[in-house]
Design a protein around this motif. Structure first.
Motif, PDB file in Angstrom:
ATOM      1  N   PRO A  63      -0.591 -47.516  13.015  1.00 46.31           N
ATOM      2  CA  PRO A  63       0.116 -47.054  14.208  1.00 46.31           C
ATOM      3  C   PRO A  63      -0.575 -45.896  14.924  1.00 46.31           C
ATOM      4  CG  PRO A  63       1.123 -46.078  12.275  1.00 46.31           C
ATOM      5  CD  PRO A  63       0.010 -46.995  11.773  1.00 46.31           C
ATOM      6  N   THR A  64      -1.721 -45.426  14.462  1.00 43.26           N
ATOM      7  CA  THR A  64      -2.278 -44.165  14.947  1.00 43.26           C
ATOM      8  C   THR A  64      -2.468 -44.149  16.458  1.00 43.26           C
ATOM      9  OG1 THR A  64      -3.416 -43.881  12.821  1.00 43.26           O
ATOM     10  CG2 THR A  64      -4.171 -42.531  14.674  1.00 43.26           C
ATOM     11  N   ARG A  65      -3.150 -45.169  16.999  1.00 44.02           N
ATOM     12  CA  ARG A  65      -3.421 -45.160  18.442  1.00 44.02           C
ATOM     13  C   ARG A  65      -2.128 -45.293  19.244  1.00 44.02           C
ATOM     14  NH1 ARG A  65      -6.369 -45.352  22.748  1.00 44.02           N
ATOM     15  NH2 ARG A  65      -6.253 -47.047  24.262  1.00 44.02           N
ATOM     16  N   ALA A  66      -1.211 -46.126  18.814  1.00 42.37           N
ATOM     17  CA  ALA A  66       0.048 -46.282  19.539  1.00 42.37           C
ATOM     18  C   ALA A  66       0.848 -44.981  19.548  1.00 42.37           C
ATOM     19  CB  ALA A  66       0.867 -47.409  18.924  1.00 42.37           C
ATOM     20  N   LEU A  67       0.852 -44.262  18.439  1.00 43.21           N
ATOM     21  CA  LEU A  67       1.571 -42.979  18.388  1.00 43.21           C
ATOM     22  C   LEU A  67       0.956 -41.990  19.366  1.00 43.21           C
ATOM     23  CD1 LEU A  67       2.063 -42.636  14.521  1.00 43.21           C
ATOM     24  CD2 LEU A  67       3.844 -43.072  16.230  1.00 43.21           C
ATOM     25  N   SER A  68      -0.357 -41.984  19.459  1.00 41.32           N
ATOM     26  CA  SER A  68      -1.024 -41.096  20.410  1.00 41.32           C
ATOM     27  C   SER A  68      -0.641 -41.438  21.846  1.00 41.32           C
ATOM     28  CB  SER A  68      -2.540 -41.189  20.223  1.00 41.32           C
ATOM     29  OG  SER A  68      -3.212 -40.378  21.166  1.00 41.32           O
ATOM     30  N   LEU A  69      -0.528 -42.739  22.135  1.00 37.85           N
ATOM     31  CA  LEU A  69      -0.154 -43.158  23.483  1.00 37.85           C
ATOM     32  C   LEU A  69       1.291 -42.779  23.812  1.00 37.85           C
ATOM     33  CD1 LEU A  69      -1.911 -46.648  23.664  1.00 37.85           C
ATOM     34  CD2 LEU A  69      -2.494 -44.577  24.955  1.00 37.85           C
ATOM     35  N   VAL A  70       2.184 -42.825  22.834  1.00 38.60           N
ATOM     36  CA  VAL A  70       3.560 -42.368  23.066  1.00 38.60           C
ATOM     37  C   VAL A  70       3.547 -40.926  23.558  1.00 38.60           C
ATOM     38  CG1 VAL A  70       5.756 -41.788  21.963  1.00 38.60           C
ATOM     39  CG2 VAL A  70       4.625 -43.939  21.408  1.00 38.60           C
ATOM     40  N   ASP A  71       2.745 -40.087  22.905  1.00 37.67           N
ATOM     41  CA  ASP A  71       2.671 -38.676  23.299  1.00 37.67           C
ATOM     42  C   ASP A  71       2.085 -38.522  24.702  1.00 37.67           C
ATOM     43  OD1 ASP A  71       3.605 -38.189  20.742  1.00 37.67           O
ATOM     44  OD2 ASP A  71       1.632 -37.654  19.935  1.00 37.67           O
ATOM     45  N   GLN A  72       1.027 -39.252  24.972  1.00 38.15           N
ATOM     46  CA  GLN A  72       0.357 -39.131  26.268  1.00 38.15           C
ATOM     47  C   GLN A  72       1.229 -39.626  27.420  1.00 38.15           C
ATOM     48  OE1 GLN A  72      -3.541 -41.031  26.138  1.00 38.15           O
ATOM     49  NE2 GLN A  72      -3.812 -40.385  24.000  1.00 38.15           N
TER      50      GLN A  72
END
Length: 469
Positions: free
Chosen positions: A6-15
Motif C-alpha cells: 500500500p505504500t504508494r497509494a498511502l502517499s497519494l492519499v496524503d498528497q
C-alpha cells in the motif's frame, strides 16, 4: 513493490487530501434528505453524482431504480475470474448510504447545514461541519477516496469490489431488502464492508462484530368508555395508568432480569477472552459518567459495557395518558399508552419475543378492560465470528495505520442492513467506521474530524490490500 503493497497509494492519499476534501464538500452541498418528499430530486442528484464518480474510477456503475429512491451499484471485477497467484481473487462489497437526516432545528446551526465549512474544535482538531459529514457521506467518501488512490498508484485494484449505496437508510430502508433479494447473484461477494460506525474514545480504531436486534411495540390499555372524575369514580373504577405501570413494572425482576418466559433462550455470554478485552476499554463510569449517571442498572453481574453490547434488554420509551397540560385536572383517563422496545442479541427470535410480550400483557388485563398492540418493526441481531481471517487481516491493517491496537467491540444499536446482507446474500459484514461519539449525528452542527476523514481513507487503503492477501 508488490500488488499488495500500500505504500504508494498511502502517499497519494496524503498528497491529494485537499482535492479529496473538495469532492467531499461538493457531495455535502446536495441536500439529500430522504424523509422529505421535496428533496427526492436532490437524492437522485446525489445518486448520479456518486455513480459518475465511481465510473471515473473504472467501475461499471449505474443508478438503479426502486419503488422509492434509487440505489447506486458499481462493480470492478477482473475479467474471466482471474487469479492472484494460485488463489481465487477476493471480492468485497462496500455498503453505505447517501441520504441524510432533516436539519431541524435550523436555528441551532452555526453555519448552513448544506454549506460545509472547516472549524477548529476545542482540542485542536479540525472539524468538517455539515449535515451528512459523519452520517454517512464523510464515511462513504473515505472508501471512495481510498479507491481513487489505489487506482492512481497501481492502475487497478488488488481485489474485486462492488459498491452498494442506498438512499433510504434514514427513512427505514424499505427498498433495500427487496433489491437485495432480486439481485442476490449479482451482489454476492466474500464479505461486506460497512462504514457507518464509530471508533472508541482516544482514537482507538474498532471493528464492530456484534449488533443487537430490535422489537418495537406500542400498547394501548382501555378501561372506562370515557374519562372519569377521580372523586366520583376513584378506587371503584379501574385506572388504566395504574394498570399500565403495573404491567410495565412486571417486565423485570429485582435483579434486572427480564421476566418474559423463554426470553433468554439461545442467549450466550461472549467468550471469556472477549469479556477480558472489553474490561480494558472502560469501566462503568466511562459509559455512564458523561451522561450524569454513576450506578449501573439492568442485569446484575454484568458491566455497563456488557449490558449494552452483549445482553438483551427491555426499555420503556414513553408513557402517555390522562392530563399532562398546565395546571391540574383530577381525571381517571379512559386510555393509557406506552411504547416499549426490546434490544436482542444473537440467538433470539424477534417473533417469539413479540409474542411472549403480548401474552405477558394480556394475562394482566382484567376482563372488563382491553389492550391493543401496534407493531413498530423488528430485526434479528447479528454477530461476526471473531476468529475469521478477514477480521484478523482488517484488525492488523487498522492497528498499523492508527498506531493503537484495534479493538473488537459490540454495539447496543441495530443496523438492519447487516442482517439483510446476511440473510439475502449469505455474507458477513466487517463494520469499520471512523466516526466519534461527539459527531452530533442527527443533530445540529453535525461534524466529522479531519483526522477521521484522512486516516479513515488511509485505513481503507490498508484494509483493501490486507484483504487481497
Amino acid at each position: 513493490m508488490t500488488a499488495t503493497d500500500p505504500t504508494r497509494a498511502l502517499s497519494l492519499v496524503d498528497q491529494q487530501l485537499d482535492a479529496s476534501l473538495d469532492r467531499l464538500f461538493a457531495l455535502l452541498r446536495i441536500p439529500s434528505i430522504s424523509t422529505q418528499p421535496d428533496h427526492a430530486e436532490d437524492c437522485r442528484r446525489t445518486a448520479r453524482w456518486l455513480s459518475d464518480d465511481l465510473a471515473g474510477l473504472g467501475f461499471e456503475s449505474a443508478v438503479r431504480e426502486t419503488p422509492g429512491l434509487p440505489i447506486v451499484v458499481a462493480h470492478h471485477r477482473q475479467t474471466g475470474g482471474a487469479q492472484i497467484g494460485s488463489a481465487r481473487r477476493p471480492h468485497v462489497l462496500f455498503y453505505g448510504h447517501y441520504d441524510v437526516q432533516p436539519v431541524d432545528p435550523i436555528e441551532l446551526w452555526t453555519s448552513g447545514p448544506f454549506d460545509p465549512v472547516m472549524q477548529d474544535g476545542p482540542d485542536g482538531e479540525r472539524w468538517i461541519v455539515a449535515r451528512g459529514a459523519s452520517d454517512d457521506k464523510g464515511q462513504v467518501m473515505t472508501f471512495i477516496e481510498a479507491l481513487r488512490a489505489i487506482r492512481a498508484a497501481d492502475g487497478t485494484y488488488p481485489l474485486d469490489v462492488t459498491v452498494l449505496l442506498e438512499g433510504e437508510e434514514e427513512s427505514g430502508g424499505p427498498s433495500l431488502r427487496p433489491f437485495l433479494d432480486a439481485n442476490r447473484d449479482e451482489l454476492r461477494a466474500d464479505i461486506a464492508l460497512v462504514c457507518d460506525t464509530n471508533m472508541l474514545d482516544g482514537g482507538v480504531p474498532a471493528i464492530t462484530t456484534m449488533l443487537r436486534g430490535l422489537v418495537g411495540e406500542e400498547i394501548t390499555i382501555s378501561c372506562a368508555d370515557r374519562d372519569l372524575h377521580s372523586g366520583l369514580y376513584g378506587n371503584a373504577a379501574r385506572n388504566p395508568l395504574h394498570l399500565l405501570v403495573d404491567v410495565l413494572a412486571s417486565l423485570r425482576d429485582e435483579t434486572g432480569r427480564i421476566t418474559l418466559p423463554g426470553f433468554y433462550d439461545g442467549v450466550e455470554d461472549p467468550p471469556a477472552s472477549v469479556r477480558a478485552e472489553w474490561a480494558h476499554l472502560g469501566d462503568d463510569a466511562a459509559l455512564l459518567g458523561p451522561v450524569g449517571l454513576s450506578i449501573p442498572a439492568g442485569e446484575q453481574g454484568y458491566t455497563a459495557l456488557e449490558q449494552t453490547w452483549a445482553r438483551p434488554t427491555c426499555e420503556i420509551n414513553g408513557i402517555t395518558g390522562g392530563y399532562g397540560g398546565e395546571g391540574f385536572k383530577t381525571v381517571l383517563p379512559a386510555k393509557a399508552q406506552a411504547k416499549v422496545s426490546f434490544r436482542m442479541v444473537a440467538g433470539q427470535d424477534p417473533d417469539k419475543v413479540r409474542a411472549a410480550f403480548r401474552a405477558h400483557v394480556r394475562a394482566r388485563i382484567p376482563s372488563d378492560c382491553s389492550v391493543d398492540f401496534h407493531e413498530h418493526g423488528g430485526s434479528r441481531a447479528s454477530a461476526l465470528p471473531i476468529d475469521g481471517a478477514e477480521l484478523k487481516a482488517a484488525l492488523g491493517a487498522l492497528t498499523a495505520e492508527w498506531g493503537k491496537e484495534a479493538a473488537v467491540i459490540g454495539s447496543g444499536g441495530s443496523i438492519p442492513v447487516v442482517k439483510d446482507l446476511q440473510e439475502a446474500l449469505g455474507m458477513d459484514s466487517l463494520l469499520i467506521g471512523f466516526a466519534k461519539s461527539d459527531d452530533r449525528i442527527h443533530s445540529p452542527n453535525e461534524k466529522y474530524d479531519l483526522t477521521s476523514f484522512h486516516k479513515g481513507t488511509r485505513s481503507w487503503v490498508r484494509v483493501l490490500y490486507a484483504l487481497a492477501e
